[in-house]
Structure formats: structure tokens, C-alpha cells
Design a protein around this motif. Structure first.
Motif, PDB file in Angstrom:
ATOM      1  N   ASP A  17     -19.726  15.498  -0.838  1.00  0.00           N
ATOM      2  CA  ASP A  17     -19.090  14.178  -0.774  1.00  0.00           C
ATOM      3  C   ASP A  17     -19.107  13.651   0.656  1.00  0.00           C
ATOM      4  N   ILE A  18     -18.974  12.341   0.782  1.00  0.00           N
ATOM      5  CA  ILE A  18     -18.636  11.732   2.063  1.00  0.00           C
ATOM      6  C   ILE A  18     -17.343  10.958   1.857  1.00  0.00           C
ATOM      7  N   ILE A  19     -16.547  10.866   2.904  1.00  0.00           N
ATOM      8  CA  ILE A  19     -15.266  10.190   2.798  1.00  0.00           C
ATOM      9  C   ILE A  19     -14.974   9.415   4.073  1.00  0.00           C
ATOM     10  N   SER A  20     -14.583   8.176   3.910  1.00  0.00           N
ATOM     11  CA  SER A  20     -14.084   7.381   5.027  1.00  0.00           C
ATOM     12  C   SER A  20     -12.576   7.551   5.085  1.00  0.00           C
ATOM     13  N   ILE A  21     -12.074   7.928   6.248  1.00  0.00           N
ATOM     14  CA  ILE A  21     -10.634   8.057   6.465  1.00  0.00           C
ATOM     15  C   ILE A  21     -10.222   7.004   7.487  1.00  0.00           C
ATOM     16  N   ASP A  22      -9.424   6.058   7.025  1.00  0.00           N
ATOM     17  CA  ASP A  22      -8.957   4.934   7.841  1.00  0.00           C
ATOM     18  C   ASP A  22      -7.483   5.169   8.116  1.00  0.00           C
ATOM     19  N   ALA A  23      -7.096   5.172   9.389  1.00  0.00           N
ATOM     20  CA  ALA A  23      -5.730   5.524   9.759  1.00  0.00           C
ATOM     21  C   ALA A  23      -5.196   4.570  10.817  1.00  0.00           C
ATOM     22  N   PHE A  68       0.850  -1.200   0.000  1.00  0.00           N
ATOM     23  CA  PHE A  68       0.000   0.000   0.000  1.00  0.00           C
ATOM     24  C   PHE A  68       0.879   1.241   0.000  1.00  0.00           C
ATOM     25  N   PRO A  69       0.591   2.232  -0.867  1.00  0.00           N
ATOM     26  CA  PRO A  69       1.518   3.350  -1.072  1.00  0.00           C
ATOM     27  C   PRO A  69       1.276   4.594  -0.230  1.00  0.00           C
ATOM     28  N   ALA A  70       0.422   4.538   0.785  1.00  0.00           N
ATOM     29  CA  ALA A  70       0.068   5.751   1.519  1.00  0.00           C
ATOM     30  C   ALA A  70      -0.064   5.459   3.013  1.00  0.00           C
ATOM     31  N   THR A  71      -0.260   6.539   3.795  1.00  0.00           N
ATOM     32  CA  THR A  71      -0.353   6.387   5.246  1.00  0.00           C
ATOM     33  C   THR A  71      -1.784   6.295   5.749  1.00  0.00           C
ATOM     34  N   ILE A  72      -2.748   6.637   4.918  1.00  0.00           N
ATOM     35  CA  ILE A  72      -4.159   6.469   5.271  1.00  0.00           C
ATOM     36  C   ILE A  72      -4.907   5.935   4.056  1.00  0.00           C
ATOM     37  N   CYS A  73      -6.101   5.413   4.289  1.00  0.00           N
ATOM     38  CA  CYS A  73      -7.016   5.070   3.207  1.00  0.00           C
ATOM     39  C   CYS A  73      -8.072   6.165   3.127  1.00  0.00           C
ATOM     40  N   THR A  74      -8.341   6.628   1.915  1.00  0.00           N
ATOM     41  CA  THR A  74      -9.332   7.683   1.702  1.00  0.00           C
ATOM     42  C   THR A  74     -10.381   7.165   0.732  1.00  0.00           C
ATOM     43  N   SER A  75     -11.547   6.839   1.253  1.00  0.00           N
ATOM     44  CA  SER A  75     -12.581   6.156   0.458  1.00  0.00           C
ATOM     45  C   SER A  75     -13.781   7.078   0.293  1.00  0.00           C
ATOM     46  N   VAL A  76     -13.966   7.570  -0.933  1.00  0.00           N
ATOM     47  CA  VAL A  76     -14.950   8.611  -1.216  1.00  0.00           C
ATOM     48  C   VAL A  76     -16.211   8.016  -1.841  1.00  0.00           C
ATOM     49  N   HIS A 124       0.168  -1.642  17.655  1.00  0.00           N
ATOM     50  CA  HIS A 124      -0.618  -0.998  16.606  1.00  0.00           C
ATOM     51  C   HIS A 124      -1.928  -0.387  17.109  1.00  0.00           C
ATOM     52  N   GLY A 125      -2.337   0.683  16.429  1.00  0.00           N
ATOM     53  CA  GLY A 125      -3.675   1.255  16.568  1.00  0.00           C
ATOM     54  C   GLY A 125      -4.283   1.396  15.185  1.00  0.00           C
ATOM     55  N   ASP A 126      -5.604   1.316  15.095  1.00  0.00           N
ATOM     56  CA  ASP A 126      -6.290   1.340  13.793  1.00  0.00           C
ATOM     57  C   ASP A 126      -7.718   1.819  14.020  1.00  0.00           C
ATOM     58  N   ALA A 127      -8.147   2.824  13.276  1.00  0.00           N
ATOM     59  CA  ALA A 127      -9.519   3.318  13.415  1.00  0.00           C
ATOM     60  C   ALA A 127      -9.912   4.093  12.169  1.00  0.00           C
ATOM     61  N   ALA A 128     -11.223   4.197  11.946  1.00  0.00           N
ATOM     62  CA  ALA A 128     -11.752   4.890  10.768  1.00  0.00           C
ATOM     63  C   ALA A 128     -12.999   5.666  11.146  1.00  0.00           C
ATOM     64  N   TRP A 166     -23.501   4.661  -2.255  1.00  0.00           N
ATOM     65  CA  TRP A 166     -22.504   5.201  -1.345  1.00  0.00           C
ATOM     66  C   TRP A 166     -22.493   4.409  -0.039  1.00  0.00           C
ATOM     67  N   SER A 167     -21.359   4.471   0.657  1.00  0.00           N
ATOM     68  CA  SER A 167     -21.202   3.657   1.858  1.00  0.00           C
ATOM     69  C   SER A 167     -20.541   4.450   2.976  1.00  0.00           C
ATOM     70  N   SER A 168     -20.655   3.917   4.180  1.00  0.00           N
ATOM     71  CA  SER A 168     -20.045   4.507   5.366  1.00  0.00           C
ATOM     72  C   SER A 168     -19.212   3.448   6.074  1.00  0.00           C
ATOM     73  N   HIS A 169     -18.177   3.902   6.766  1.00  0.00           N
ATOM     74  CA  HIS A 169     -17.228   3.004   7.433  1.00  0.00           C
ATOM     75  C   HIS A 169     -16.795   3.660   8.735  1.00  0.00           C
ATOM     76  N   TRP A 170     -16.963   2.942   9.836  1.00  0.00           N
ATOM     77  CA  TRP A 170     -16.508   3.406  11.145  1.00  0.00           C
ATOM     78  C   TRP A 170     -15.730   2.288  11.833  1.00  0.00           C
ATOM     79  N   GLU A 171     -14.715   2.665  12.607  1.00  0.00           N
ATOM     80  CA  GLU A 171     -13.867   1.652  13.266  1.00  0.00           C
ATOM     81  C   GLU A 171     -13.204   2.234  14.503  1.00  0.00           C
ATOM     82  N   HIS A 172     -13.087   1.409  15.537  1.00  0.00           N
ATOM     83  CA  HIS A 172     -12.239   1.690  16.697  1.00  0.00           C
ATOM     84  C   HIS A 172     -11.497   0.423  17.077  1.00  0.00           C
TER      85      HIS A 172
END
Length: 280
Positions: free
Chosen positions: A90-96, A63-71, A104-108, A237-243
């Protein structure tokens, strides 16, 4: 094998989680009309560097980036670039994610760009986020993994149907264990699959990333030619949430939430574990 963490290891994961929370705060401010998704990635890179942490996304499987940006119709794994310019509505899911001392930590989260969003999009994000919290509230000692899946699915199914006809609970992607790696056992479905059984018993030291993904239509997805970007097959369109959450003797600890999840889980009558890094 499911990795069981000690309290000291959970404290390290909380450090990583706080870096992720800082990425979320910074990218939320930067997700405005006219910004590119690459702009957001650069914001995230600076936050990670400022905290002396490492990225767990960059280079992961190439993967070439530090976050995922899903629009919009992109569900997950969107790659930041300088061609995708955010537009009003627009809506955007930002996964970091972030790594601190090997943990590790991971959330969106789903953000709204500008104004004028259709009510069904606002409700889609609310339903997805609240289903995540319902799942987190079910992360209790002696419950089973399936209890989390059931709580997520049940919450979504109880909601009034959108104008598009239904909510699609994405089938091909779900939550996961987290610890010394970003993705670990067990895999966590966002719906109940009888053939999968009840899953592991939840005990202190289990750490999970709980992440529902919901569309305004289909539950099915496809991967684009870049081998990363996942879109809904019907273009809805879709939504994404994470903790990321640690289960402790004192209850759940939402590692990537600034308040450890205290405010939201109080609505479910759930008391969170003490924060290893309380604010002075």
C-alpha cells in the motif's frame, strides 16, 4: 485578505511546524503492514499531547480525527478508522497539523507500507515530492503566486510518462495560506490557469502551504458519502506531499521540515532563512 506575519509570529508557526514534523516521524514508523489507520491517528494524538499543542484537524468542519489517512486511490481527507488495515504494498498519504499559541502548521507526506512497490508508484511519489520542492524554490520575494503553480506543473510535465500513460495533477484541491487559521487566502493551484491571473505578489511575511497531489491517471476526483474521503474517479493511485513555508527577508523558511528545507532547497541554489529554533 492575505495575512502578513511578523518575524515573531513566524517563530510561533515554526514551533507548530516542528510538532507536525514530529507527528510525521512517529507515524512513518507506525505505518506498517497490519496497522490500522486509527492506530496512526492515536500515535499522532500522543505526539500532539506530548508537545502541549492542539490539533487543527480534529473538529475542523466536523472532521472526526487528528490526521488524514489516504490510502492508495484516496487522494486526500481519508478518515482514520479501525477497519482500514494497511497491507504490504500500500501507499498512504498522512496529512497532519498542529496549533501552538494560536498559530498553525500543516504538512503531508506519502509513505510506502512494507515492500514490493511497483516502480511507477515509487516514481509517482518522487515526482510529487520533487514538484513540491520546485514550487517552494519559486517562493521568492517579488515573484507572483502563479510562479509557484508554474514551477510545480512544469516539473511534473517534464518527467517521463508513467506506464499508465500520464500524471494527473489533481484539479479540485490545492495549497493555501496558513497562519491564525489552517486554511486561509490565497488558494494555490498546482497548475497554471490563465483565467486566474498571476495572483498575489510574494512579499516577506506571506506564509503558504504548498501541496501537490498527483495521480497515475485522471486529474478528477469525487467525494464519498462520508463527505470527506476524496478518491480519483478512475481508481488510479495518488500521492500527496505538503509543507508549510514562510517567506522572509532572508529567503524561504520551511516551517514543517526539521532542517527548514535547507538540504533540498540547496539543490535549487536557494538559501533558507535562519531557523528561529536552532538545535543546541
Amino acid at each position: 485578505m492575505v495575512q502578513i506575519k511578523t518575524p515573531e509570529q513566524i517563530a510561533k508557526m515554526r514551533e507548530a511546524g516542528l510538532v507536525v514534523a514530529a507527528i510525521h516521524a512517529a507515524t512513518r514508523e507506525a505505518a506498517v503492514p497490519g496497522a490500522t489507520t486509527l492506530d496512526l491517528d492515536q500515535v499522532a494524538r500522543k505526539v500532539i499531547a506530548d508537545h502541549g499543542a492542539k490539533s487543527n484537524f480534529l473538529g475542523y468542519g466536523g472532521f472526526p480525527a487528528t490526521i488524514c489517512t489516504s490510502v492508495n486511490e484516496v487522494v486526500v481527507h481519508g478518515i482514520p478508522d479501525d477497519k482500514t488495515v494497511l497491507k504490504d504494498g500500500d501507499i498512504i498519504s498522512i496529512d497532519a497539523g498542529a496549533i501552538v499559541d494560536g498559530w498553525h502548521g500543516d504538512a503531508a507526506y506519502t509513505a510506502f507500507v512494507g515492500t514490493g512497490h511497483a516502480p511507477e508508484l515509487v516514481e509517482l511519489s518522487r515526482v510529487t515530492e520533487e514538484s513540491m520542492w520546485a514550487g517552494i524554490a519559486a517562493m521568492k520575494v517579488n515573484n507572483r503566486l502563479v510562479d509557484i503553480s508554474k514551477a510545480i506543473e512544469s516539473y511534473i510535465r517534464r518527467q517521463p510518462r508513467p506506464a499508465t500513460g500520464k500524471y494527473g495533477i489533481i484539479e479540485d484541491y490545492g495549497g493555501h495560506g496558513i497562519g491564525t487559521e489552517m486554511h486561509m487566502d490565497p488558494h494555490l493551484l498546482n497548475y497554471v490557469a490563465r483565467k486566474r491571473g498571476k495572483g498575489i505578489k510574494l512579499v516577506p511575511g506571506v506564509c503558504l502551504a504548498i501541496e501537490p497531489m498527483v495521480s497515475l491517471g485522471t486529474a478528477r476526483t469525487e467525494v464519498l458519502q462520508d463527505d470527506w474521503t476524496v478518491i480519483t474517479t478512475d481508481g488510479t493511485w495518488s500521492s500527496h506531499w505538503e509543507h508549510s513555508i514562510a517567506l522572509t527577508e532572508q529567503g524561504p523558511l520551511v516551517l514543517t521540515a526539521p532542517d527548514c528545507g535547507r538540504a533540498k532547497l540547496a539543490q535549487y541554489g536557494v538559501e533558507v532563512a535562519p531557523d528561529p529554533f536552532p538545535k543546541s
